[in-house]
Design a protein around this motif. Sequence first.
Motif, PDB file in Angstrom:
ATOM      1  N   MET A  71      31.447   7.593  -0.590  1.00 54.24           N
ATOM      2  CA  MET A  71      30.133   8.234  -0.662  1.00 54.24           C
ATOM      3  C   MET A  71      30.267   9.758  -0.616  1.00 54.24           C
ATOM      4  SD  MET A  71      26.964   7.958   2.023  1.00 54.24           S
ATOM      5  CE  MET A  71      27.932   8.756   3.279  1.00 54.24           C
ATOM      6  N   ARG A  72      31.130  10.256   0.271  1.00 51.72           N
ATOM      7  CA  ARG A  72      31.334  11.694   0.389  1.00 51.72           C
ATOM      8  C   ARG A  72      32.008  12.257  -0.868  1.00 51.72           C
ATOM      9  NH1 ARG A  72      34.482  13.221   4.776  1.00 51.72           N
ATOM     10  NH2 ARG A  72      33.502  15.258   4.730  1.00 51.72           N
ATOM     11  N   GLU A  73      32.925  11.497  -1.449  1.00 52.27           N
ATOM     12  CA  GLU A  73      33.576  11.932  -2.693  1.00 52.27           C
ATOM     13  C   GLU A  73      32.555  12.064  -3.819  1.00 52.27           C
ATOM     14  OE1 GLU A  73      36.812  13.182  -5.006  1.00 52.27           O
ATOM     15  OE2 GLU A  73      36.637  12.893  -2.851  1.00 52.27           O
ATOM     16  N   SER A  74      31.632  11.139  -3.858  1.00 52.44           N
ATOM     17  CA  SER A  74      30.563  11.208  -4.853  1.00 52.44           C
ATOM     18  C   SER A  74      29.726  12.474  -4.661  1.00 52.44           C
ATOM     19  CB  SER A  74      29.688   9.961  -4.743  1.00 52.44           C
ATOM     20  OG  SER A  74      28.571  10.059  -5.563  1.00 52.44           O
ATOM     21  N   LYS A  75      29.407  12.793  -3.422  1.00 52.82           N
ATOM     22  CA  LYS A  75      28.646  14.013  -3.132  1.00 52.82           C
ATOM     23  C   LYS A  75      29.433  15.261  -3.511  1.00 52.82           C
ATOM     24  CE  LYS A  75      25.795  12.233   0.613  1.00 52.82           C
ATOM     25  NZ  LYS A  75      25.433  12.360   2.030  1.00 52.82           N
ATOM     26  N   ARG A  76      30.737  15.246  -3.254  1.00 55.29           N
ATOM     27  CA  ARG A  76      31.584  16.385  -3.620  1.00 55.29           C
ATOM     28  C   ARG A  76      31.557  16.610  -5.127  1.00 55.29           C
ATOM     29  NH1 ARG A  76      35.785  13.445  -0.334  1.00 55.29           N
ATOM     30  NH2 ARG A  76      35.378  14.181   1.772  1.00 55.29           N
ATOM     31  N   LEU A  77      31.725  15.539  -5.871  1.00 57.41           N
ATOM     32  CA  LEU A  77      31.750  15.670  -7.322  1.00 57.41           C
ATOM     33  C   LEU A  77      30.395  16.121  -7.872  1.00 57.41           C
ATOM     34  CD1 LEU A  77      33.953  12.597  -8.262  1.00 57.41           C
ATOM     35  CD2 LEU A  77      34.606  15.009  -8.204  1.00 57.41           C
ATOM     36  N   LYS A  78      29.315  15.613  -7.295  1.00 56.17           N
ATOM     37  CA  LYS A  78      27.985  16.075  -7.730  1.00 56.17           C
ATOM     38  C   LYS A  78      27.823  17.558  -7.474  1.00 56.17           C
ATOM     39  CE  LYS A  78      25.575  11.700  -7.105  1.00 56.17           C
ATOM     40  NZ  LYS A  78      24.637  10.939  -6.275  1.00 56.17           N
ATOM     41  N   LYS A  79      28.286  18.018  -6.313  1.00 57.24           N
ATOM     42  CA  LYS A  79      28.174  19.439  -5.985  1.00 57.24           C
ATOM     43  C   LYS A  79      29.006  20.270  -6.959  1.00 57.24           C
ATOM     44  CE  LYS A  79      27.560  22.291  -2.153  1.00 57.24           C
ATOM     45  NZ  LYS A  79      26.691  21.975  -1.109  1.00 57.24           N
ATOM     46  N   LEU A  80      30.193  19.816  -7.291  1.00 56.48           N
ATOM     47  CA  LEU A  80      31.035  20.537  -8.242  1.00 56.48           C
ATOM     48  C   LEU A  80      30.399  20.596  -9.624  1.00 56.48           C
ATOM     49  CD1 LEU A  80      34.586  19.243  -7.284  1.00 56.48           C
ATOM     50  CD2 LEU A  80      33.668  21.544  -6.938  1.00 56.48           C
ATOM     51  N   ILE A  81      29.777  19.503 -10.037  1.00 59.90           N
ATOM     52  CA  ILE A  81      29.114  19.464 -11.339  1.00 59.90           C
ATOM     53  C   ILE A  81      27.941  20.435 -11.377  1.00 59.90           C
ATOM     54  CG2 ILE A  81      27.721  18.012 -12.882  1.00 59.90           C
ATOM     55  CD1 ILE A  81      29.629  15.683 -12.055  1.00 59.90           C
ATOM     56  N   VAL A  82      27.160  20.475 -10.308  1.00 62.11           N
ATOM     57  CA  VAL A  82      26.024  21.402 -10.233  1.00 62.11           C
ATOM     58  C   VAL A  82      26.509  22.846 -10.298  1.00 62.11           C
ATOM     59  CG1 VAL A  82      24.205  22.262  -8.701  1.00 62.11           C
ATOM     60  CG2 VAL A  82      24.478  19.808  -9.054  1.00 62.11           C
ATOM     61  N   ILE A  83      27.553  23.158  -9.553  1.00 62.93           N
ATOM     62  CA  ILE A  83      28.090  24.528  -9.551  1.00 62.93           C
ATOM     63  C   ILE A  83      28.670  24.872 -10.923  1.00 62.93           C
ATOM     64  CG2 ILE A  83      29.910  25.994  -8.591  1.00 62.93           C
ATOM     65  CD1 ILE A  83      29.392  24.534  -5.907  1.00 62.93           C
ATOM     66  N   ALA A  84      29.370  23.932 -11.545  1.00 64.02           N
ATOM     67  CA  ALA A  84      29.932  24.182 -12.876  1.00 64.02           C
ATOM     68  C   ALA A  84      28.824  24.414 -13.895  1.00 64.02           C
ATOM     69  CB  ALA A  84      30.815  23.011 -13.309  1.00 64.02           C
TER      70      ALA A  84
END
Length: 147
Positions: A71-84
């Motif tokens: 679940m936390r990995e999913s949140k990390r990737l979403k945050k990275l996508i938003v920043i990108a």
Amino acid sequence: MLHASFAPYIKQQQMFSQRIKWLFTCAGSYWILIYGFQLMQWIDHETLRSLRGGQTMIYFVLLTLWGMEYMRESKRLKKLIVIADASGCQVHDVTFSQIPAPGALFTVLRPVEPTAAAYVFTAVNIGGLVLAGYLIGMRYFAAFSAI
């Protein structure tokens, strides 16, 4: 692939993943062991039943740890996508310094930033690994004590 600035996080993630896999392997091998004991007629059916009973808590702990990290990995990737998207670059070009307050989100086995949430996630992950290892060890002890 993440930017090279994520190396400390990647190393922690790999270590955690290896330990979870190793503990799942030990928990699964236990089944082979106890059924082997029964096949060799070193234990009877009632003893086998009692030895199987302690496995539930082990899988509960391991699956909880794995699920929380997923679940936390999913949140990390979403945050990275938003920043990108906001930066107009690829996800692999986002650096660790671009993450606002990464403390708890990118903490696995050691706090990335000294925040209360980072210490909580560290304690939960390490405590869960230790607890699972202890429970597995106790099951093996019980199995070898039964023969």
